[in-house]
Design a protein around this motif. Structure first.
Motif, PDB file in Angstrom:
ATOM      1  N   ASP A 117       0.876  -1.161   0.000  1.00 10.99           N
ATOM      2  CA  ASP A 117       0.000   0.000   0.000  1.00 10.99           C
ATOM      3  C   ASP A 117       0.923   1.224   0.000  1.00 10.99           C
ATOM      4  O   ASP A 117       1.802   1.341   0.861  1.00 10.99           O
ATOM      5  CB  ASP A 117      -0.851  -0.043   1.264  1.00 10.99           C
ATOM      6  CG  ASP A 117      -1.825   1.116   1.386  1.00 10.99           C
ATOM      7  OD1 ASP A 117      -1.628   2.139   0.697  1.00 10.99           O
ATOM      8  OD2 ASP A 117      -2.771   1.011   2.182  1.00 10.99           O
ATOM      9  N   PRO A 118       0.772   2.152  -0.940  1.00 12.16           N
ATOM     10  CA  PRO A 118       1.698   3.294  -1.002  1.00 12.16           C
ATOM     11  C   PRO A 118       1.510   4.314   0.107  1.00 12.16           C
ATOM     12  O   PRO A 118       2.366   5.182   0.285  1.00 12.16           O
ATOM     13  CB  PRO A 118       1.383   3.919  -2.367  1.00 12.16           C
ATOM     14  CG  PRO A 118      -0.029   3.516  -2.661  1.00 12.16           C
ATOM     15  CD  PRO A 118      -0.193   2.153  -2.056  1.00 12.16           C
ATOM     16  N   ALA A 119       0.432   4.227   0.861  1.00 15.68           N
ATOM     17  CA  ALA A 119       0.153   5.258   1.861  1.00 15.68           C
ATOM     18  C   ALA A 119       1.257   5.426   2.897  1.00 15.68           C
ATOM     19  O   ALA A 119       1.656   6.557   3.193  1.00 15.68           O
ATOM     20  CB  ALA A 119      -1.191   4.983   2.544  1.00 15.68           C
ATOM     21  N   PRO A 120       1.794   4.350   3.499  1.00 15.15           N
ATOM     22  CA  PRO A 120       2.846   4.568   4.501  1.00 15.15           C
ATOM     23  C   PRO A 120       4.079   5.245   3.934  1.00 15.15           C
ATOM     24  O   PRO A 120       4.752   6.001   4.636  1.00 15.15           O
ATOM     25  CB  PRO A 120       3.167   3.140   4.981  1.00 15.15           C
ATOM     26  CG  PRO A 120       1.951   2.351   4.679  1.00 15.15           C
ATOM     27  CD  PRO A 120       1.399   2.927   3.408  1.00 15.15           C
ATOM     28  N   VAL A 121       4.390   4.977   2.664  1.00 14.67           N
ATOM     29  CA  VAL A 121       5.517   5.647   2.033  1.00 14.67           C
ATOM     30  C   VAL A 121       5.222   7.135   1.913  1.00 14.67           C
ATOM     31  O   VAL A 121       6.038   7.985   2.266  1.00 14.67           O
ATOM     32  CB  VAL A 121       5.805   5.042   0.647  1.00 14.67           C
ATOM     33  CG1 VAL A 121       6.950   5.789  -0.030  1.00 14.67           C
ATOM     34  CG2 VAL A 121       6.145   3.561   0.768  1.00 14.67           C
ATOM     35  N   ALA A 122       4.038   7.458   1.382  1.00 13.37           N
ATOM     36  CA  ALA A 122       3.668   8.856   1.200  1.00 13.37           C
ATOM     37  C   ALA A 122       3.606   9.599   2.535  1.00 13.37           C
ATOM     38  O   ALA A 122       4.007  10.767   2.631  1.00 13.37           O
ATOM     39  CB  ALA A 122       2.324   8.944   0.477  1.00 13.37           C
ATOM     40  N   ILE A 225      -9.875  11.316   0.407  1.00 19.27           N
ATOM     41  CA  ILE A 225     -10.147   9.882   0.335  1.00 19.27           C
ATOM     42  C   ILE A 225      -9.631   9.140   1.557  1.00 19.27           C
ATOM     43  O   ILE A 225     -10.073   8.028   1.842  1.00 19.27           O
ATOM     44  CB  ILE A 225      -9.546   9.260  -0.950  1.00 19.27           C
ATOM     45  CG1 ILE A 225      -8.019   9.337  -0.938  1.00 19.27           C
ATOM     46  CG2 ILE A 225     -10.104   9.922  -2.180  1.00 19.27           C
ATOM     47  CD1 ILE A 225      -7.375   8.638  -2.110  1.00 19.27           C
ATOM     48  N   GLU A 226      -8.708   9.738   2.303  1.00 20.60           N
ATOM     49  CA  GLU A 226      -8.125   9.118   3.483  1.00 20.60           C
ATOM     50  C   GLU A 226      -7.982  10.170   4.568  1.00 20.60           C
ATOM     51  O   GLU A 226      -6.897  10.706   4.816  1.00 20.60           O
ATOM     52  CB  GLU A 226      -6.756   8.530   3.131  1.00 20.60           C
ATOM     53  CG  GLU A 226      -6.113   7.723   4.232  1.00 20.60           C
ATOM     54  CD  GLU A 226      -6.912   6.482   4.569  1.00 20.60           C
ATOM     55  OE1 GLU A 226      -7.198   6.286   5.756  1.00 20.60           O
ATOM     56  OE2 GLU A 226      -7.242   5.726   3.639  1.00 20.60           O
ATOM     57  N   PRO A 227      -9.105  10.516   5.254  1.00 26.80           N
ATOM     58  CA  PRO A 227      -9.070  11.597   6.248  1.00 26.80           C
ATOM     59  C   PRO A 227      -8.053  11.382   7.361  1.00 26.80           C
ATOM     60  O   PRO A 227      -7.578  12.348   7.959  1.00 26.80           O
ATOM     61  CB  PRO A 227     -10.500  11.600   6.802  1.00 26.80           C
ATOM     62  CG  PRO A 227     -11.329  11.007   5.705  1.00 26.80           C
ATOM     63  CD  PRO A 227     -10.457   9.963   5.078  1.00 26.80           C
ATOM     64  N   GLU A 228      -7.715  10.130   7.648  1.00 28.35           N
ATOM     65  CA  GLU A 228      -6.762   9.838   8.718  1.00 28.35           C
ATOM     66  C   GLU A 228      -5.323   9.757   8.211  1.00 28.35           C
ATOM     67  O   GLU A 228      -4.444   9.262   8.918  1.00 28.35           O
ATOM     68  CB  GLU A 228      -7.142   8.515   9.400  1.00 28.35           C
ATOM     69  CG  GLU A 228      -8.523   8.513  10.026  1.00 28.35           C
ATOM     70  CD  GLU A 228      -8.672   9.596  11.075  1.00 28.35           C
ATOM     71  OE1 GLU A 228      -7.718   9.772  11.869  1.00 28.35           O
ATOM     72  OE2 GLU A 228      -9.714  10.275  11.097  1.00 28.35           O
ATOM     73  N   PHE A 229      -5.090  10.225   6.984  1.00 27.41           N
ATOM     74  CA  PHE A 229      -3.763  10.114   6.387  1.00 27.41           C
ATOM     75  C   PHE A 229      -2.681  10.728   7.261  1.00 27.41           C
ATOM     76  O   PHE A 229      -1.580  10.207   7.365  1.00 27.41           O
ATOM     77  CB  PHE A 229      -3.767  10.793   5.009  1.00 27.41           C
ATOM     78  CG  PHE A 229      -2.446  10.745   4.290  1.00 27.41           C
ATOM     79  CD1 PHE A 229      -1.977   9.558   3.751  1.00 27.41           C
ATOM     80  CD2 PHE A 229      -1.673  11.891   4.140  1.00 27.41           C
ATOM     81  CE1 PHE A 229      -0.754   9.514   3.073  1.00 27.41           C
ATOM     82  CE2 PHE A 229      -0.455  11.853   3.468  1.00 27.41           C
ATOM     83  CZ  PHE A 229      -0.005  10.654   2.944  1.00 27.41           C
TER      84      PHE A 229
END
Length: 261
Positions: A117-122, A225-229
């Motif tokens: 999932d690219p989110a942790p990288v971002a 799209i990911e409020p808790e980002f």
């Protein structure tokens, strides 16, 4: 190349955009989509730039030296464990080390594992002040398999997350799909992410300025799209199984790769 005052030089001009922050491109794409092919194109085309490439591999199959061409590399072992649990700490440590060698590369590419999932990288570029001062997230580039994406979206939540977080999408292997089926896949992608720049490719053939140096990452869109980002722990375990063993016995690897001139 970067000068002593922190500004980045190109062949034609000097640019101090974003102060002295080094641009970072994150490459994602489900297994077999063609992400390694794209990375090889970046490293082998005669653009005259140098990239520090952070390669995350996960599982029993490690990095095959033959998959990454023309590499003049230094290899450092990273912590064992799944990417969602270790990636931020590893990236912080590695980027900090790279910044001490600033001037030896023009930009950074983070090549994530196909199951990532690219989110942790971002998140790393916004949750860690030290990284945020030195590097900027330029774009998340996702390679999607035109032939198998529909199936992957049914059984692999990671594939959907990779599409949703993308700023640039390469719908690859279009030569293996009939026009009607290709239109259906494109519509499905647009249903998940109507904002990303979409390119249809064969063997990831694309002009590199279409994927590098885009300055395309939009934090506001991601927050929608990911409020808790930007949440406190930054640890996303939703939408994917997390019952795998953390003691894989295989390290992630960072390679600093000098590209061809």
């Amino acid at each position: 190349m970067a000068s002593g005052d922190g500004c980045i030089y190109t062949r034609a001009k000097r640019s101090c955009a974003m102060s002295d922050k080094v641009p970072v491109t994150v490459l994602t794409g489900y297994l077999g989509a063609g992400k390694t092919t794209l990375l090889n194109r970046i490293l082998s085309e005669p653009h005259g730039k140098k990239y520090a490439v952070i390669v995350n591999e996960f599982g029993e199959i490690g990095i095959d030296n033959e998959l990454i061409v023309g590499a003049d590399e230094e290899v450092f072992e990273m912590n064992n464990g799944c990417i969602c649990c270790t990636v931020r700490g590893d990236l912080v440590r590695i980027i900090d080390g790279l910044m001490r060698r600033k001037g030896k590369f023009d930009a950074i590419i983070v090549d994530t594992t196909g199951l990532a999932d690219p989110a942790p990288v971002a998140q790393t570029f916004f949750m860690d002040d030290n990284v945020g001062r030195k590097a900027k997230l330029d774009a998340v580039v996702t390679v999607a398999d035109a032939r198998w994406l529909q199936d992957r979206l049914k059984d692999a939540p990671e594939a959907k997350n990779q599409i949703a977080f993308a700023d640039v999408i390469l719908l690859n292997k279009t030569d293996l799909v009939e026009p009607d089926a290709l239109s259906e896949v494109e519509a499905r992608i647009r249903g998940i992410n109507p904002y990303a720049k979409l390119h249809k490719t064969e063997r990831c053939r694309i002009a590199l300025p279409e994927v590098l140096g885009r300055n395309a990452f939009d934090l506001d869109r991601i927050m929608e799209i990911e409020p808790e980002f930007l949440g406190g722990d930054g640890h996303r375990h939703h939408d994917h199984d997390h019952d795998h063993d953390h003691d894989h016995g295989h390290g992630h690897v960072m390679r600093t790769i000098t590209t061809a001139v």
